[in-house]
Design a protein around this motif. Structure first.
Motif, PDB file in Angstrom:
ATOM      1  N   SER A 144       0.810  -1.215   0.000  1.00 20.72           N
ATOM      2  CA  SER A 144       0.000   0.000   0.000  1.00 20.72           C
ATOM      3  C   SER A 144       0.846   1.268   0.000  1.00 20.72           C
ATOM      4  N   ARG A 145       2.007   1.242   0.625  1.00 23.65           N
ATOM      5  CA  ARG A 145       2.831   2.446   0.656  1.00 23.65           C
ATOM      6  C   ARG A 145       3.413   2.773  -0.707  1.00 23.65           C
ATOM      7  N   ALA A 146       3.710   1.763  -1.492  1.00 25.59           N
ATOM      8  CA  ALA A 146       4.289   2.001  -2.811  1.00 25.59           C
ATOM      9  C   ALA A 146       3.244   2.479  -3.813  1.00 25.59           C
ATOM     10  N   ALA A 147       2.024   1.964  -3.722  1.00 25.96           N
ATOM     11  CA  ALA A 147       0.970   2.346  -4.675  1.00 25.96           C
ATOM     12  C   ALA A 147      -0.362   2.301  -3.932  1.00 25.96           C
ATOM     13  N   GLY A 148      -0.647   3.356  -3.174  1.00 31.07           N
ATOM     14  CA  GLY A 148      -1.826   3.369  -2.320  1.00 31.07           C
ATOM     15  C   GLY A 148      -3.129   3.302  -3.088  1.00 31.07           C
ATOM     16  N   LYS A 149      -3.293   4.142  -4.121  1.00 34.48           N
ATOM     17  CA  LYS A 149      -4.553   4.173  -4.863  1.00 34.48           C
ATOM     18  C   LYS A 149      -4.765   2.890  -5.668  1.00 34.48           C
ATOM     19  N   SER A 150      -3.694   2.387  -6.249  1.00 35.04           N
ATOM     20  CA  SER A 150      -3.816   1.132  -7.010  1.00 35.04           C
ATOM     21  C   SER A 150      -4.183  -0.018  -6.087  1.00 35.04           C
ATOM     22  N   VAL A 151      -3.583  -0.032  -4.902  1.00 32.92           N
ATOM     23  CA  VAL A 151      -3.900  -1.080  -3.935  1.00 32.92           C
ATOM     24  C   VAL A 151      -5.348  -0.979  -3.483  1.00 32.92           C
ATOM     25  N   LEU A 152      -5.838   0.247  -3.326  1.00 31.51           N
ATOM     26  CA  LEU A 152      -7.240   0.426  -2.937  1.00 31.51           C
ATOM     27  C   LEU A 152      -8.171  -0.144  -4.000  1.00 31.51           C
ATOM     28  N   MET A 153      -7.870   0.114  -5.270  1.00 29.87           N
ATOM     29  CA  MET A 153      -8.697  -0.424  -6.350  1.00 29.87           C
ATOM     30  C   MET A 153      -8.665  -1.948  -6.365  1.00 29.87           C
ATOM     31  N   ILE A 154      -7.488  -2.517  -6.149  1.00 28.04           N
ATOM     32  CA  ILE A 154      -7.378  -3.974  -6.137  1.00 28.04           C
ATOM     33  C   ILE A 154      -8.130  -4.560  -4.951  1.00 28.04           C
ATOM     34  N   ALA A 155      -8.039  -3.869  -3.787  1.00 29.77           N
ATOM     35  CA  ALA A 155      -8.733  -4.362  -2.601  1.00 29.77           C
ATOM     36  C   ALA A 155     -10.246  -4.369  -2.810  1.00 29.77           C
ATOM     37  N   LEU A 156     -10.762  -3.299  -3.395  1.00 29.25           N
ATOM     38  CA  LEU A 156     -12.197  -3.247  -3.658  1.00 29.25           C
ATOM     39  C   LEU A 156     -12.623  -4.294  -4.682  1.00 29.25           C
ATOM     40  N   SER A 157     -11.747  -4.560  -5.659  1.00 31.84           N
ATOM     41  CA  SER A 157     -12.081  -5.548  -6.695  1.00 31.84           C
ATOM     42  C   SER A 157     -12.049  -6.964  -6.147  1.00 31.84           C
ATOM     43  N   THR A 158     -11.042  -7.265  -5.316  1.00 30.12           N
ATOM     44  CA  THR A 158     -10.911  -8.632  -4.806  1.00 30.12           C
ATOM     45  C   THR A 158     -12.004  -8.987  -3.796  1.00 30.12           C
ATOM     46  N   ARG A 159     -12.510  -7.992  -3.074  1.00 32.42           N
ATOM     47  CA  ARG A 159     -13.560  -8.286  -2.105  1.00 32.42           C
ATOM     48  C   ARG A 159     -14.944  -8.304  -2.755  1.00 32.42           C
ATOM     49  N   MET A 160     -15.009  -7.921  -4.036  1.00 26.22           N
ATOM     50  CA  MET A 160     -16.319  -7.832  -4.679  1.00 26.22           C
ATOM     51  C   MET A 160     -16.954  -9.214  -4.841  1.00 26.22           C
ATOM     52  N   PHE A 161     -16.180 -10.206  -5.284  1.00 27.55           N
ATOM     53  CA  PHE A 161     -16.762 -11.519  -5.545  1.00 27.55           C
ATOM     54  C   PHE A 161     -17.263 -12.196  -4.275  1.00 27.55           C
ATOM     55  N   PRO A 162     -16.456 -12.319  -3.204  1.00 26.59           N
ATOM     56  CA  PRO A 162     -17.006 -12.946  -1.986  1.00 26.59           C
ATOM     57  C   PRO A 162     -18.162 -12.162  -1.386  1.00 26.59           C
ATOM     58  N   THR A 163     -18.128 -10.827  -1.508  1.00 27.18           N
ATOM     59  CA  THR A 163     -19.233 -10.028  -0.978  1.00 27.18           C
ATOM     60  C   THR A 163     -20.514 -10.275  -1.762  1.00 27.18           C
ATOM     61  N   MET A 164     -20.401 -10.362  -3.083  1.00 27.23           N
ATOM     62  CA  MET A 164     -21.575 -10.622  -3.912  1.00 27.23           C
ATOM     63  C   MET A 164     -22.141 -12.010  -3.646  1.00 27.23           C
ATOM     64  N   VAL A 165     -21.266 -12.987  -3.435  1.00 29.75           N
ATOM     65  CA  VAL A 165     -21.733 -14.344  -3.134  1.00 29.75           C
ATOM     66  C   VAL A 165     -22.470 -14.367  -1.808  1.00 29.75           C
ATOM     67  N   ARG A 166     -21.939 -13.681  -0.809  1.00 28.70           N
ATOM     68  CA  ARG A 166     -22.595 -13.640   0.497  1.00 28.70           C
ATOM     69  C   ARG A 166     -23.931 -12.900   0.433  1.00 28.70           C
ATOM     70  N   ASP A 167     -23.967 -11.771  -0.304  1.00 27.30           N
ATOM     71  CA  ASP A 167     -25.219 -11.017  -0.438  1.00 27.30           C
ATOM     72  C   ASP A 167     -26.256 -11.801  -1.224  1.00 27.30           C
ATOM     73  N   LEU A 168     -25.811 -12.506  -2.263  1.00 24.63           N
ATOM     74  CA  LEU A 168     -26.747 -13.299  -3.058  1.00 24.63           C
ATOM     75  C   LEU A 168     -27.390 -14.398  -2.221  1.00 24.63           C
ATOM     76  N   LYS A 169     -26.593 -15.056  -1.402  1.00 24.18           N
ATOM     77  CA  LYS A 169     -27.128 -16.097  -0.531  1.00 24.18           C
ATOM     78  C   LYS A 169     -28.100 -15.517   0.492  1.00 24.18           C
ATOM     79  N   ARG A 170     -27.758 -14.360   1.064  1.00 26.22           N
ATOM     80  CA  ARG A 170     -28.617 -13.736   2.078  1.00 26.22           C
ATOM     81  C   ARG A 170     -29.945 -13.269   1.464  1.00 26.22           C
ATOM     82  N   ILE A 171     -29.876 -12.640   0.287  1.00 25.58           N
ATOM     83  CA  ILE A 171     -31.102 -12.142  -0.351  1.00 25.58           C
ATOM     84  C   ILE A 171     -31.983 -13.305  -0.787  1.00 25.58           C
ATOM     85  N   ARG A 172     -31.392 -14.375  -1.274  1.00 21.41           N
ATOM     86  CA  ARG A 172     -32.169 -15.545  -1.684  1.00 21.41           C
ATOM     87  C   ARG A 172     -32.909 -16.147  -0.490  1.00 21.41           C
ATOM     88  N   GLU A 173     -32.229 -16.229   0.660  1.00 24.09           N
ATOM     89  CA  GLU A 173     -32.882 -16.771   1.856  1.00 24.09           C
ATOM     90  C   GLU A 173     -34.038 -15.882   2.312  1.00 24.09           C
TER      91      GLU A 173
END
Length: 309
Positions: A144-173
């Motif tokens: 993060s210190r070397a490329a803070g903004k790029s790391v932020l974008m990657i962090a948001l992208s990598t958490r998108m799939f597990p978050t969507m899977v969890r939300d999809l399961k919760r909304i379906r229930e």
């Protein structure tokens, strides 16, 4: 099912390493899987990965990777003999095909296809171990210190799939509790039910993005120099693991220099074990790569070692 494919904190010893040490270890494994041609070496790396994945309680997640890898291995074993005619041991003389000639299948071509599939299986297992062994947030925080903004974008992208899977399961229930049955009705009716499900998930994602933006603003993101709340310290276990990785890499380079680990498939396949140096080089590499497993067993059974690492 998908929640088993990404990182889950279980408090295991193999999950307690510093991200830099884990990345160095996995990089050496990946490099060796690409450098080695000998199927015996590749199979040994796969067995080592199986023990590591078992150490992080990831056998159930690894099962999905194995199914996909074995399927790809079979496809490579089928396609490779049809397009490669370099083998000397012909096991089947096929018909003459336009633009391709006679389809002669050699044992060496099938052998090469099996080894290529095994290499692919090893690489997939390495990425499976990465998902189970290291927290992606810690990896991103490392850079993060070397490329803070790029790391932020990657962090948001990598958490998108597990978050969507969890939300999809919760909304379906929630919708099922309200009487929506996604398995009943005609095809068009089921499509309409699932479309409403995805509409709710889209609205939920938009609300989550607003909450993330408000949280970043409340924490004064981008207003000045970045501060760090907590730091991960390098401990003796990390130095031992990184040292074992470097020694394994040096032993592998030494072995490759003298032909240990290399393998010729064409025109006639070599023997797996040419001489004793083949086993010596393999044993040295596996020993150094087994340092995390040795430390894990010592953590469980030896109080003295546990206090030192």
């Amino acid at each position: 099912m998908f929640d088993k494919l990404y990182y889950q904190e279980r408090g295991l010893f193999l999950q307690s390493f510093h991200p830099a040490a884990v990345l160095a270890y996995l990089f050496v494994l990946l490099l060796l899987s690409l450098l080695y041609d000998n199927p015996l070496y590749l199979l040994s790396l796969l067995l080592l990965l199986a023990l590591l994945i078992k150490g992080v309680d990831g056998l159930e997640a690894w099962e999905g990777f194995l199914k996909a890898g074995v399927l790809l291995m079979l496809i490579v074993m089928i396609i490779n003999p049809l397009v490669i005619r370099a083998g000397a041991t012909i096991i089947w003389h096929g018909p003459v095909v336009p633009f391709l000639g006679r389809l002669d299948i050699s044992m060496e071509a099938m052998y090469f296809g099996a080894a290529a599939g095994l290499r692919l299986l090893v690489i997939m297992s390495i990425f499976c171990l990465y998902n189970l062994m290291i927290n992606p947030d810690n990896v991103l925080n490392l850079f993060s210190r070397a490329a803070g903004k790029s790391v932020l974008m990657i962090a948001l992208s990598t958490r998108m799939f597990p978050t969507m899977v969890r939300d999809l399961k919760r909304i379906r229930e929630v919708l099922q509790f309200r009487g929506v049955d996604f398995d009943e009705g005609s095809l068009w009716e089921r499509v309409k039910k699932y479309s409403s499900l995805y509409n709710v998930m889209l609205l939920s994602s938009l609300e989550d993005s607003m909450e993330i933006a408000e949280s970043m603003q409340a924490r004064a993101y981008g207003s000045g120099r970045r501060s760090v709340y907590s730091r991960r310290l390098l401990r003796p276990r990390d130095f031992l693991s990184a040292g074992g990785s470097l020694l394994a890499l040096f032993a592998a380079v030494w072995g490759l220099r003298y032909g240990c680990g290399r393998y010729d498939f064409y025109p006639v396949a070599d023997v797996l074990i040419k001489d004793s140096s083949t086993l010596v080089a393999l044993a040295a590499v596996l020993f150094y790569l087994s340092v995390p497993l040795i430390l894990s067993e010592g953590w469980k059974n030896c109080r003295f070692l546990k206090s030192k690492i």
